[in-house]
Design a protein around this motif. Structure first.
Motif, short mmCIF file in Angstrom:
data_model
loop_
_atom_site.label_atom_id
_atom_site.label_comp_id
_atom_site.label_asym_id
_atom_site.label_seq_id
_atom_site.Cartn_x
_atom_site.Cartn_y
_atom_site.Cartn_z
N GLN A 1 0.83 -1.21 0.00
CA GLN A 1 0.00 0.00 0.00
C GLN A 1 0.86 1.26 0.00
O GLN A 1 0.59 2.21 -0.72
N LEU A 2 1.91 1.24 0.83
CA LEU A 2 2.78 2.41 0.88
C LEU A 2 3.52 2.59 -0.45
O LEU A 2 3.69 3.71 -0.93
N GLU A 3 3.94 1.49 -1.04
CA GLU A 3 4.64 1.56 -2.32
C GLU A 3 3.73 2.13 -3.39
O GLU A 3 4.11 3.03 -4.16
N GLU B 1 1.13 4.03 -3.03
CA GLU B 1 0.88 5.44 -2.77
C GLU B 1 2.07 6.30 -3.25
O GLU B 1 1.89 7.34 -3.88
N ALA B 2 3.28 5.84 -2.97
CA ALA B 2 4.48 6.60 -3.36
C ALA B 2 4.60 6.68 -4.89
O ALA B 2 4.94 7.74 -5.45
N ILE B 3 4.30 5.58 -5.57
CA ILE B 3 4.37 5.57 -7.03
C ILE B 3 3.32 6.53 -7.60
O ILE B 3 3.59 7.30 -8.53
N HIS B 4 2.13 6.48 -7.01
CA HIS B 4 1.08 7.39 -7.44
C HIS B 4 1.52 8.85 -7.31
O HIS B 4 1.31 9.66 -8.22
N ILE B 5 2.16 9.18 -6.20
CA ILE B 5 2.60 10.56 -5.97
C ILE B 5 3.68 10.95 -6.99
O ILE B 5 3.65 12.05 -7.56
N MET B 6 4.60 10.05 -7.28
CA MET B 6 5.65 10.36 -8.26
C MET B 6 5.05 10.60 -9.65
O MET B 6 5.49 11.47 -10.39
N ARG B 7 4.05 9.80 -9.99
CA ARG B 7 3.42 9.98 -11.31
C ARG B 7 2.62 11.28 -11.36
O ARG B 7 2.50 11.89 -12.42
N PRO C 1 7.02 11.65 -1.38
CA PRO C 1 6.26 10.43 -1.65
C PRO C 1 6.27 9.42 -0.50
O PRO C 1 5.37 8.60 -0.41
N ILE C 2 7.30 9.47 0.36
CA ILE C 2 7.31 8.49 1.45
C ILE C 2 6.96 9.15 2.79
O ILE C 2 7.38 8.70 3.85
N SER D 1 -0.88 0.59 -7.94
CA SER D 1 -0.42 1.46 -9.03
C SER D 1 0.15 0.57 -10.12
O SER D 1 1.07 -0.20 -9.85
N VAL D 2 -0.41 0.65 -11.31
CA VAL D 2 -0.02 -0.28 -12.38
C VAL D 2 0.14 0.46 -13.70
O VAL D 2 -0.03 1.68 -13.78
N VAL D 3 0.49 -0.30 -14.73
CA VAL D 3 0.51 0.22 -16.10
C VAL D 3 -0.41 -0.66 -16.93
O VAL D 3 -0.28 -1.89 -16.90
#
Lengths: 300, 426
Positions: A8-10, A12-18, A182-183, B294-296
């Motif tokens: 979940q944390l990962e 969320e962090a990826i979402h923020i970076m995007r 992001p973290i 989060s995916v592609v």
């Protein structure tokens, strides 16, 4: 399908970076070669591969960094084939004729802010991704994921934007920038558990090793590079230590430890009764609001 | 291990900060140096004993005034669960901060002072929790030590609150009598209240079922909303290198539901359809993926998709409309008026909108609706109608927080000025 909390944390962090990639024109990822920013790079690769990262890695080098961390920084940037920009506090001091702090516990850490703001101006960065976590410090516990800064880099805790659901508003005026974390929701232990799970490599100084140090005010300070000048009452010792955070040599203390593997480090952090910054960061202990005051001044 | 995000709400002097301090202290989540720091601060203030509230009030001005101004986030874990505490201010002038804090939470602790019972703040905080769709409420009846740990006082407050809850959209209410100051029923069972047989606060937080919440639902877990699959496109990954010449991946987070390889999808607002060719996560291929991953996504056909578009499974489509009805929490010092223009953001989609109507203003204390209102001020709640420049794709908030929550942005100041819970097409 219920995701584990690290997933979940990962996510969320990826979402923020995007969101950064989608909302800004000239973002950057602030990268020091420490465990938190190494984790950020790993997350960025997960967010954007097989594409290129939509931002360069930027390091503000105080000139007082551990060589192991610098070597690691350069190797990582080269191995992933991404752009690394380094700007030196040394240059800012010379060009702006800044007065370097002197005396017993002098540190260049505060001068980083000048170099950072100049770098933001030089490259016109509109967003800077950083590895700050809310569990680190009480003023950081108050900070939003998207933290809007004015042209002086200043943080105003009373004028933060509401941040609702997973909607991030990165609209700014020219000259302003956004610090993005992001973290934010990760703890020190989460970062270490994630590093173990993802098999992320770290600089060797995070693991126990023999090192020459000097004992000052009860803290073990590195003698490496001659940054800290021994005084007559400083005691020189050789100890088995590791570093819990990797910052400027002048204000980062080592802790005695035999933890030379990831499992051992994690066991040690789970058992500790002292917080990460309490143990290692001299600059946070100058006053009750030291971090808050630095952030208002444009500190990262 | 799973993750529970909860918010604490209560009036200025209900002992919210003390409760959080107690929760952290008794669950041994405070480290020695942090404790020493607040011991030092307590001494310098001559408070006598350790003030656990100092743990949470992190800003200079908060310590000066002894109140919480902004939302702060705390983290702790037990062997059972990880917790994110959203510590929101109780003061009326910071209602917007409570809304900010509550938007991601699955549970709200509403503090009630046992001496005063249900008061205006209780009503306001419960209304906000209800509007934001927080499924679980804990009514923490605090300061029981000041009413001789009386069971009658506690029962009266439960009855008062149950009456109030009837008017709200809350699913589950749990009542716990406690003294945060002394630690009764926070982490450890109270010996002074042997008449209370329920769980302590921490036991409740550790065991409350969060699987049925809208975040993370899948068909398996929530048959009521099969395939409410939503994917706002954040970013298009197009390496355009020699070996990845034709690679085109849509990066985003599945905000609700489940997508499978082979699913027929529809893209909003264009309405074009295609099928899912591949689902990637960090360059690994999956057969299915669910919220909150989060995916592609890769589609079978080349259609024009960019940031702001919403990909959904074709068998369950969202509303798409240029007139939207919504509950609004106004968050700016400038007035909200009919005719004003703002930017509306839902997911990754942004469009301009104008205010067509303020249907009624909601009194946060009495829950009364006042029609024919011309303008709204900071912290006002109202039902409004907006007209948008382009069609907005969304779900009613009560059905789906992820695609039903929206913000208003002031185009000149760039500030987030409003929180919207979208209701439907106007």
């Amino acid at each position: 399908m219920k995701l584990d909390y690290l997933d979940q944390l990962e996510s969320e962090a990826i979402h923020i970076m995007r969101e950064v990639a989608g909302q800004f024109e000239r973002p950057a990822l602030l990268f020091s070669g420490g465990k938190d920013s190494i984790t950020l790079v790993h997350l960025a690769l997960k967010a954007f591969r097989p594409g290129k990262l939509p931002f360069p890695l930027v390091h503000i080098d105080t000139g007082h960094n551990f060589q192991e961390a610098l070597d690691f920084r350069d190797n990582l940037a080269a191995s992933i084939g991404e752009r690394l920009i380094v700007r030196y506090v040394e240059d800012t001091i010379r060009e702006k004729k800044l007065k370097e702090p002197t005396g017993r516990n002098a540190t260049r850490n505060g001068l980083q802010t000048f170099t950072l703001l100049d770098t933001i101006e030089e490259f016109e960065f509109d967003a800077c991704i950083g590895g700050a976590r809310r569990d680190e410090e009480k003023a950081r516990a108050k900070e939003r994921v998207f933290s809007v800064r004015d042209e002086f880099g200043s943080w105003d805790p009373k004028r933060q934007r509401p941040e609702l659901w997973n909607l991030y508003n990165g609209r700014i005026h020219k000259g302003e920038n956004v610090r993005v974390f992001p973290i934010s929701n990760w703890t020190e232990l989460d970062v270490w558990n994630y590093i173990r799970r993802e098999k992320i490599e770290l600089p060797s100084i995070y693991f126990a090793h023999e090192r020459e140090l000097l004992v000052r005010d009860g803290k073990l300070m590195a003698t490496a590079g001659g940054v800290i000048k021994p005084e007559p009452d400083d005691q020189l010792v050789t100890r088995r230590v590791r570093f819990r955070t990797v910052g400027d040599i002048s204000c980062t203390a080592a802790s005695e430890s035999g933890a030379d593997t990831l499992d051992a480090v994690i066991a040690e952090i789970q058992a500790t009764r002292i917080s990460e910054r309490g143990e290692t960061r001299m600059d946070d202990q100058l006053s009750e609001a030291a971090m808050e005051d630095r952030k208002k001044g444009g500190y990262f | 291990m799973d993750l529970l995000r909860f918010i604490t709400a209560g009036s200025v002097d209900d002992g919210k900060s003390t409760l959080i301090g107690r929760l952290l202290y008794d669950s041994k989540s405070i480290l020695a140096d942090q404790l020493e720091a607040i011991e030092r601060a307590s001494k310098s203030r001559d408070d006598g004993e350790i003030d656990l509230a100092l743990l949470t009030d992190g800003l200079r001005s908060e310590r000066e005034q002894g109140i919480t101004i902004d939302v702060a986030y705390r983290y702790f874990q037990t062997p059972v669960r990880k917790f994110i505490i959203v510590d929101a201010p109780g003061h009326i002038q910071y209602t917007r901060n409570m809304v900010t804090g509550a938007s991601n939470c699955q549970l709200a602790i509403v503090l009630v002072d046992a001496r005063h019972g249900v008061v205006e703040q209780t009503r306001r905080h419960s209304l906000i929790a209800s509007l934001l769709g927080i499924p679980h409420i804990v009514v923490a009846v605090n300061k029981m030590d000041l009413v001789n740990y009386s069971q009658d006082v506690f029962s009266d407050i439960c009855i008062q609150y149950a009456e109030l809850a009837k008017k709200l959209n809350v699913h589950q209410v749990t009542y716990i009598p406690m003294s945060a100051l002394n630690g009764d029923n926070v982490v450890d069972k109270s010996s002074a209240m042997s008449w209370y047989e329920g769980a302590t606060l921490l036991e409740h937080l550790e065991t409350v079922a969060i699987d049925d919440d809208t975040e993370g639902i899948t068909e398996d877990h929530h048959p009521a909303w099969p395939g409410l699959a939503r994917f706002p496109v954040q970013y298009v990954i197009r390496p355009q290198t020699a070996e990845l010449h034709d690679y085109r991946g849509y990066a985003g987070k599945i905000t609700s539901g489940l997508f499978r390889k082979g699913d027929t999808i529809t893209v909003f607002p264009s309405g074009e359809t295609s099928t899912i060719d591949a689902i990637e996560i960090a360059e690994k291929h999956l057969d299915e993926a669910a919220s909150p991953m989060s995916v592609v996504l890769h589609l079978a056909t080349d259609i024009d998709i960019s940031r702001g578009d919403l990909i959904v499974r074709s068998d369950n489509q969202p509303i798409s409309s240029q007139t939207v009805e919504a509950m609004l929490c106004w968050m700016d010092t400038k007035e909200f008026k009919v005719g004003n223009k703002y930017l509306l953001q839902v997911g990754t989609f942004r469009t301009r909108c104008s205010v067509r109507e303020i249907a009624y203003q909601l009194n946060v204390n009495t829950y009364e609706e006042t029609p024919d209102v011309d303008n709204l001020k900071l912290n006002d709640l109202a039902k409004v109608v907006l007209r948008t420049a382009q069609p907005v794709s969304f779900d009613p908030y009560q059905k789906n927080r992820a695609t039903g929550g929206a913000i208003l942005i002031d185009e000149t100041s760039n500030v987030t000025v409003g929180a919207l819970m979208l209701l439907g097409e106007a």
